[in-house]
Design an enzyme around this catalytic site. Structure first.
Site, PDB file in Angstrom:
ATOM      1  N   LYS A 288     -75.939  37.421 -55.599  1.00 23.61           N
ATOM      2  CA  LYS A 288     -75.058  36.219 -55.639  1.00 23.61           C
ATOM      3  C   LYS A 288     -74.419  36.281 -57.077  1.00 23.61           C
ATOM      4  O   LYS A 288     -73.430  36.126 -57.161  1.00 23.61           O
ATOM      5  CB  LYS A 288     -75.734  34.968 -55.248  1.00 23.61           C
ATOM      6  CG  LYS A 288     -74.612  33.758 -55.177  1.00 23.61           C
ATOM      7  CD  LYS A 288     -73.528  33.988 -54.490  1.00 23.61           C
ATOM      8  CE  LYS A 288     -72.563  32.744 -54.439  1.00 23.61           C
ATOM      9  NZ  LYS A 288     -71.386  33.015 -53.684  1.00 23.61           N
TER      10      LYS A 288
ATOM     11  N   LYS B 110     -70.910  27.785 -64.279  1.00 22.86           N
ATOM     12  CA  LYS B 110     -72.314  27.905 -64.286  1.00 22.86           C
ATOM     13  C   LYS B 110     -72.783  29.204 -63.756  1.00 22.86           C
ATOM     14  O   LYS B 110     -73.802  29.802 -64.415  1.00 22.86           O
ATOM     15  CB  LYS B 110     -72.704  26.664 -63.399  1.00 22.86           C
ATOM     16  CG  LYS B 110     -74.120  26.520 -63.239  1.00 22.86           C
ATOM     17  CD  LYS B 110     -74.956  27.167 -61.953  1.00 22.86           C
ATOM     18  CE  LYS B 110     -74.349  26.376 -60.705  1.00 22.86           C
ATOM     19  NZ  LYS B 110     -74.859  27.075 -59.503  1.00 22.86           N
TER      20      LYS B 110
END
Length: 288
Positions: free
Chosen positions: A171, A240
């Site tokens: 991911k 992030k």
């Protein structure tokens, strides 16, 4: 597995919870925000009053949380899933998280007879609500096969990419590539404009060629060219994820000059694009 818990009832978690309910599962939700729990309950989804209450009642838990720190508190905290979950419980973490944290959590759970699968998702709130999102899965194949009926109700495509932690690595790489592609595509649009051409027409040409991709084919017509910028995913979340990708690069010491530059630009863009803005706004960023 008949009773499924969903912790984190934001845009993604809410969509997954209702997809599971439509699929015939008995779903119990929890969110740290009381108002969110009340709203979701009014919409027809049962909510627990605490993580401990949820853990004791369900066979499987889906986590949809913002960061690894929060995942650790939910799983390993005093009132968390490790202490209150029953043996045989399976936890699927759809958070885009730190693979090192994921491996630590999985190791602690294993000793208690609880299995942990990292299954971060793609497709945004719409994909969660329509059960069309994609999942990359890290964990034991036997466990993933066992929960496949549940996963198939909440997602459109699933790929098992390796042991625990591999899903979160995949991911991070996905978002690194996407973030880099947005940067270069934004520059391509500016070049087309500077050349006196219509960037939308030029991008139709790119879409027909080898440059075609989800960024070119979908992101630009859906959220960028029309000025909508309402994908449901923020600059803060993408920053992030890119920070975690930069940590992964440092740990692996892989030679990645382009990726490092993309990470630098995403971090620097806070000077021009604030955290709450849609992540597609990065195409407008020009370093001063």
């Amino acid at each position: 597995m008949k009773k499924i818990g969903v912790i984190g009832l934001g845009n993604m978690g809410k969509g997954m919870a209702f997809s599971l309910k439509r699929g015939g599962y008995d779903v119990l939700g929890f969110d740290a925000v009381e108002v969110t729990r009340a709203t979701i309950s009014q919409e027809g989804l049962a909510c627990a009053g605490s993580i401990a209450e949820l853990a004791e009642a369900v066979d499987m838990v889906v986590l949809s949380l913002p960061t690894s720190d929060i995942v650790e508190k939910v799983v390993l905290g005093e009132d968390g899933l490790l202490r209150h979950g029953k043996k045989g419980l399976v936890i699927v973490d759809t958070t885009t998280a730190d693979p090192n944290s994921t491996r630590r959590i999985a190791a602690e759970l294993k000793s208690a007879g609880i299995d942990f699968v990292d299954g971060p998702v793609s497709g945004g709130p719409k994909g969660a609500a329509t059960a069309t999102m994609g999942m990359v899965l890290g964990g034991d194949k036997e466990v993933i096969d066992r929960i496949e009926p549940v996963l198939s109700v909440m997602s459109g495509k699933r790929v098992h990419v390796g042991p625990v932690g591999a899903g979160h690595v995949a991911k991070l790489l996905n978002n690194l590539v996407t973030g880099t592609h947005l940067l270069i595509s934004g520059e391509a649009a500016r070049i087309a404009t500077a050349a006196g051409l219509d960037p939308q027409q030029i991008f139709e040409g790119l879409s027909a060629g080898s440059a075609g991709s989800k960024v070119i084919d979908n992101f630009f017509p859906t959220w960028i060219f029309n000025g909508a910028f309402n994908s449901g995913f923020t600059m803060k979340l993408m920053r992030k994820d890119l920070r975690l990708a930069m940590n992964l690069i440092r740990e692996t010491e892989a030679p990645t000059p382009l990726a490092k530059e993309a990470g630098r630009l995403w971090a620097k863009s806070i000077e021009g694009i604030e955290d709450p803005e849609d992540f597609n706004r990065i195409v407008q960023y020009i370093e001063k």
